[in-house]
Motif scaffolding. Sequence first.
Motif, PDB file in Angstrom:
ATOM      1  N   HIS A   9      41.060  93.199  30.402  1.00  0.00           N
ATOM      2  CA  HIS A   9      42.005  93.614  31.439  1.00  0.00           C
ATOM      3  C   HIS A   9      43.270  94.267  30.885  1.00  0.00           C
ATOM      4  O   HIS A   9      43.964  94.973  31.605  1.00  0.00           O
ATOM      5  CB  HIS A   9      42.358  92.417  32.317  1.00  0.00           C
ATOM      6  CG  HIS A   9      41.162  91.793  32.962  1.00  0.00           C
ATOM      7  ND1 HIS A   9      40.489  90.724  32.401  1.00  0.00           N
ATOM      8  CD2 HIS A   9      40.491  92.115  34.095  1.00  0.00           C
ATOM      9  CE1 HIS A   9      39.460  90.403  33.168  1.00  0.00           C
ATOM     10  NE2 HIS A   9      39.432  91.229  34.195  1.00  0.00           N
ATOM     11  N   LEU A  10      43.600  93.989  29.640  1.00  0.00           N
ATOM     12  CA  LEU A  10      44.679  94.648  28.920  1.00  0.00           C
ATOM     13  C   LEU A  10      44.149  95.055  27.557  1.00  0.00           C
ATOM     14  O   LEU A  10      43.461  94.260  26.912  1.00  0.00           O
ATOM     15  CB  LEU A  10      45.879  93.704  28.711  1.00  0.00           C
ATOM     16  CG  LEU A  10      46.851  93.487  29.865  1.00  0.00           C
ATOM     17  CD1 LEU A  10      47.924  92.486  29.428  1.00  0.00           C
ATOM     18  CD2 LEU A  10      47.505  94.783  30.294  1.00  0.00           C
ATOM     19  N   LEU A  53      37.974  88.249  29.560  1.00  0.00           N
ATOM     20  CA  LEU A  53      39.243  88.004  28.893  1.00  0.00           C
ATOM     21  C   LEU A  53      40.392  87.841  29.883  1.00  0.00           C
ATOM     22  O   LEU A  53      40.204  87.877  31.098  1.00  0.00           O
ATOM     23  CB  LEU A  53      39.529  89.149  27.917  1.00  0.00           C
ATOM     24  CG  LEU A  53      38.535  89.278  26.753  1.00  0.00           C
ATOM     25  CD1 LEU A  53      38.805  90.552  25.962  1.00  0.00           C
ATOM     26  CD2 LEU A  53      38.606  88.063  25.842  1.00  0.00           C
ATOM     27  N   GLY A  54      41.592  87.672  29.334  1.00  0.00           N
ATOM     28  CA  GLY A  54      42.767  87.378  30.149  1.00  0.00           C
ATOM     29  C   GLY A  54      43.468  88.607  30.703  1.00  0.00           C
ATOM     30  O   GLY A  54      43.042  89.750  30.498  1.00  0.00           O
ATOM     31  N   GLY A  55      44.569  88.357  31.385  1.00  0.00           N
ATOM     32  CA  GLY A  55      45.387  89.414  31.973  1.00  0.00           C
ATOM     33  C   GLY A  55      46.485  88.802  32.811  1.00  0.00           C
ATOM     34  O   GLY A  55      46.327  87.681  33.320  1.00  0.00           O
ATOM     35  N   PRO A  56      47.597  89.525  32.998  1.00  0.00           N
ATOM     36  CA  PRO A  56      48.770  88.962  33.669  1.00  0.00           C
ATOM     37  C   PRO A  56      48.724  89.067  35.192  1.00  0.00           C
ATOM     38  O   PRO A  56      49.709  89.421  35.845  1.00  0.00           O
ATOM     39  CB  PRO A  56      49.916  89.795  33.086  1.00  0.00           C
ATOM     40  CG  PRO A  56      49.297  91.137  32.866  1.00  0.00           C
ATOM     41  CD  PRO A  56      47.869  90.863  32.449  1.00  0.00           C
ATOM     42  N   ILE A  57      47.563  88.760  35.769  1.00  0.00           N
ATOM     43  CA  ILE A  57      47.414  88.756  37.225  1.00  0.00           C
ATOM     44  C   ILE A  57      46.697  87.470  37.618  1.00  0.00           C
ATOM     45  O   ILE A  57      46.172  86.760  36.764  1.00  0.00           O
ATOM     46  CB  ILE A  57      46.630  89.994  37.734  1.00  0.00           C
ATOM     47  CG1 ILE A  57      45.257  90.080  37.051  1.00  0.00           C
ATOM     48  CG2 ILE A  57      47.426  91.267  37.485  1.00  0.00           C
ATOM     49  CD1 ILE A  57      44.416  91.243  37.519  1.00  0.00           C
ATOM     50  N   GLY A  58      46.693  87.175  38.911  1.00  0.00           N
ATOM     51  CA  GLY A  58      46.080  85.946  39.380  1.00  0.00           C
ATOM     52  C   GLY A  58      44.628  86.135  39.773  1.00  0.00           C
ATOM     53  O   GLY A  58      44.207  87.223  40.188  1.00  0.00           O
ATOM     54  N   ALA A  59      43.864  85.065  39.685  1.00  0.00           N
ATOM     55  CA  ALA A  59      42.439  85.131  40.003  1.00  0.00           C
ATOM     56  C   ALA A  59      42.187  85.371  41.482  1.00  0.00           C
ATOM     57  O   ALA A  59      41.072  85.723  41.871  1.00  0.00           O
ATOM     58  CB  ALA A  59      41.749  83.840  39.557  1.00  0.00           C
ATOM     59  N   PHE A  60      43.210  85.181  42.322  1.00  0.00           N
ATOM     60  CA  PHE A  60      43.073  85.412  43.767  1.00  0.00           C
ATOM     61  C   PHE A  60      43.861  86.643  44.225  1.00  0.00           C
ATOM     62  O   PHE A  60      44.131  86.790  45.417  1.00  0.00           O
ATOM     63  CB  PHE A  60      43.530  84.181  44.547  1.00  0.00           C
ATOM     64  CG  PHE A  60      42.491  83.092  44.622  1.00  0.00           C
ATOM     65  CD1 PHE A  60      41.558  83.070  45.654  1.00  0.00           C
ATOM     66  CD2 PHE A  60      42.420  82.110  43.665  1.00  0.00           C
ATOM     67  CE1 PHE A  60      40.595  82.077  45.727  1.00  0.00           C
ATOM     68  CE2 PHE A  60      41.466  81.099  43.726  1.00  0.00           C
ATOM     69  CZ  PHE A  60      40.554  81.083  44.759  1.00  0.00           C
ATOM     70  N   ASP A  61      44.230  87.525  43.300  1.00  0.00           N
ATOM     71  CA  ASP A  61      45.046  88.700  43.629  1.00  0.00           C
ATOM     72  C   ASP A  61      44.215  89.898  44.058  1.00  0.00           C
ATOM     73  O   ASP A  61      44.548  91.045  43.756  1.00  0.00           O
ATOM     74  CB  ASP A  61      45.915  89.091  42.420  1.00  0.00           C
ATOM     75  CG  ASP A  61      47.120  88.194  42.240  1.00  0.00           C
ATOM     76  OD1 ASP A  61      47.379  87.370  43.141  1.00  0.00           O
ATOM     77  OD2 ASP A  61      47.798  88.309  41.214  1.00  0.00           O
ATOM     78  N   LEU A  90      42.641  84.281  32.420  1.00  0.00           N
ATOM     79  CA  LEU A  90      42.195  84.812  33.703  1.00  0.00           C
ATOM     80  C   LEU A  90      40.685  84.686  33.846  1.00  0.00           C
ATOM     81  O   LEU A  90      40.174  84.365  34.928  1.00  0.00           O
ATOM     82  CB  LEU A  90      42.613  86.279  33.835  1.00  0.00           C
ATOM     83  CG  LEU A  90      42.077  87.039  35.051  1.00  0.00           C
ATOM     84  CD1 LEU A  90      42.551  86.417  36.361  1.00  0.00           C
ATOM     85  CD2 LEU A  90      42.467  88.518  34.974  1.00  0.00           C
ATOM     86  N   GLY A  91      39.954  84.898  32.752  1.00  0.00           N
ATOM     87  CA  GLY A  91      38.502  84.779  32.799  1.00  0.00           C
ATOM     88  C   GLY A  91      38.050  83.388  33.187  1.00  0.00           C
ATOM     89  O   GLY A  91      37.116  83.221  33.981  1.00  0.00           O
ATOM     90  N   ALA A  92      38.708  82.361  32.642  1.00  0.00           N
ATOM     91  CA  ALA A  92      38.376  80.984  32.996  1.00  0.00           C
ATOM     92  C   ALA A  92      38.747  80.696  34.446  1.00  0.00           C
ATOM     93  O   ALA A  92      38.040  79.972  35.157  1.00  0.00           O
ATOM     94  CB  ALA A  92      39.093  80.014  32.063  1.00  0.00           C
ATOM     95  N   GLN A  93      39.864  81.256  34.902  1.00  0.00           N
ATOM     96  CA  GLN A  93      40.284  81.071  36.294  1.00  0.00           C
ATOM     97  C   GLN A  93      39.296  81.726  37.251  1.00  0.00           C
ATOM     98  O   GLN A  93      38.984  81.174  38.318  1.00  0.00           O
ATOM     99  CB  GLN A  93      41.687  81.645  36.483  1.00  0.00           C
ATOM    100  CG  GLN A  93      42.763  80.887  35.711  1.00  0.00           C
ATOM    101  CD  GLN A  93      44.071  81.640  35.628  1.00  0.00           C
ATOM    102  OE1 GLN A  93      44.264  82.660  36.284  1.00  0.00           O
ATOM    103  NE2 GLN A  93      44.990  81.142  34.811  1.00  0.00           N
ATOM    104  N   GLY A 189      54.037  94.013  24.775  1.00  0.00           N
ATOM    105  CA  GLY A 189      53.319  94.227  26.029  1.00  0.00           C
ATOM    106  C   GLY A 189      53.774  93.314  27.146  1.00  0.00           C
ATOM    107  O   GLY A 189      53.715  93.678  28.322  1.00  0.00           O
ATOM    108  N   HIS A 190      54.224  92.107  26.800  1.00  0.00           N
ATOM    109  CA  HIS A 190      54.668  91.139  27.802  1.00  0.00           C
ATOM    110  C   HIS A 190      56.176  90.883  27.711  1.00  0.00           C
ATOM    111  O   HIS A 190      56.649  89.799  28.068  1.00  0.00           O
ATOM    112  CB  HIS A 190      53.922  89.815  27.621  1.00  0.00           C
ATOM    113  CG  HIS A 190      52.444  89.893  27.905  1.00  0.00           C
ATOM    114  ND1 HIS A 190      51.950  90.355  29.105  1.00  0.00           N
ATOM    115  CD2 HIS A 190      51.366  89.563  27.143  1.00  0.00           C
ATOM    116  CE1 HIS A 190      50.617  90.301  29.075  1.00  0.00           C
ATOM    117  NE2 HIS A 190      50.247  89.828  27.900  1.00  0.00           N
ATOM    118  N   ALA A 191      56.931  91.882  27.237  1.00  0.00           N
ATOM    119  CA  ALA A 191      58.372  91.701  27.029  1.00  0.00           C
ATOM    120  C   ALA A 191      59.095  91.298  28.312  1.00  0.00           C
ATOM    121  O   ALA A 191      59.979  90.422  28.284  1.00  0.00           O
ATOM    122  CB  ALA A 191      58.977  92.986  26.464  1.00  0.00           C
TER     123      ALA A 191
END
Length: 233
Positions: A9-10, A53-61, A90-93, A189-191
């Motif tokens: 996702h990123l 993989l992960g990412g800075p968004i929610g699993a219900f977004d 995020l992947g686990a979520q 990236g996440h500053a």
Amino acid sequence: MKTALVLRHLHFEDLGTFAPVLQAQGYALRYIDPGVDDLAGIDALQPDLLVVLGGPIGAFDDDRYPFLAADLTLVRQRLAARLPILGICLGAQLMARALGARVASMGVKEIGYAPLTLTPEGRASPLAALAGVPVLHWHGDRYEIPDGAIRLASTPVCDNQAFALGAHALGLQCHLEADAARIERWLVGHACELEGAGIDPRALREAARQAQATLPDAARRCLSAWLAALETA
């Protein structure tokens, strides 16, 4: 050759230290970038392994990020077929959501390096290699443990850090794969998120430097043990 399909996702949140482990185990890696690439033609059942993989968004977004619906479809299909799947953050979520579990904000950010507290089941699992090892946490949401799954780990901030469903499905809230030697990409990236959470990147950079002594080897042993268990399941 075995294949691993990786939903990324990123761009900088990639397989990190997990990549050489998978390649050494005979996996050819294929990255797909949801939101950029079309997932409609992807066969969720074709690869030997699916990694989300992960990412800075929610699993219900879904309303904000419609591509999550396609992510979720692939995850659901994979889980329904009981084929190997590894979800990180995020992947686990998304795995938890696909299995009917609640995913919601914790009301606080957990960002930094800290060890996991393994459950008895966790100590008997591939996560045993992580005992006492600081791992990277970077999230603000948590999932409930899905029905039928086994809780493997926690931290004082987040009680559900990992779960397993059979031998084929592993969900990790923490980032075992994050390469501490390349933490600068995460810090830049996440500053904005770090600033909002009041976290000094200098402290996180130093923690990453210290983690290089133990985390890469522990993460490698954890993933290798899980992959070995897949072969015998």
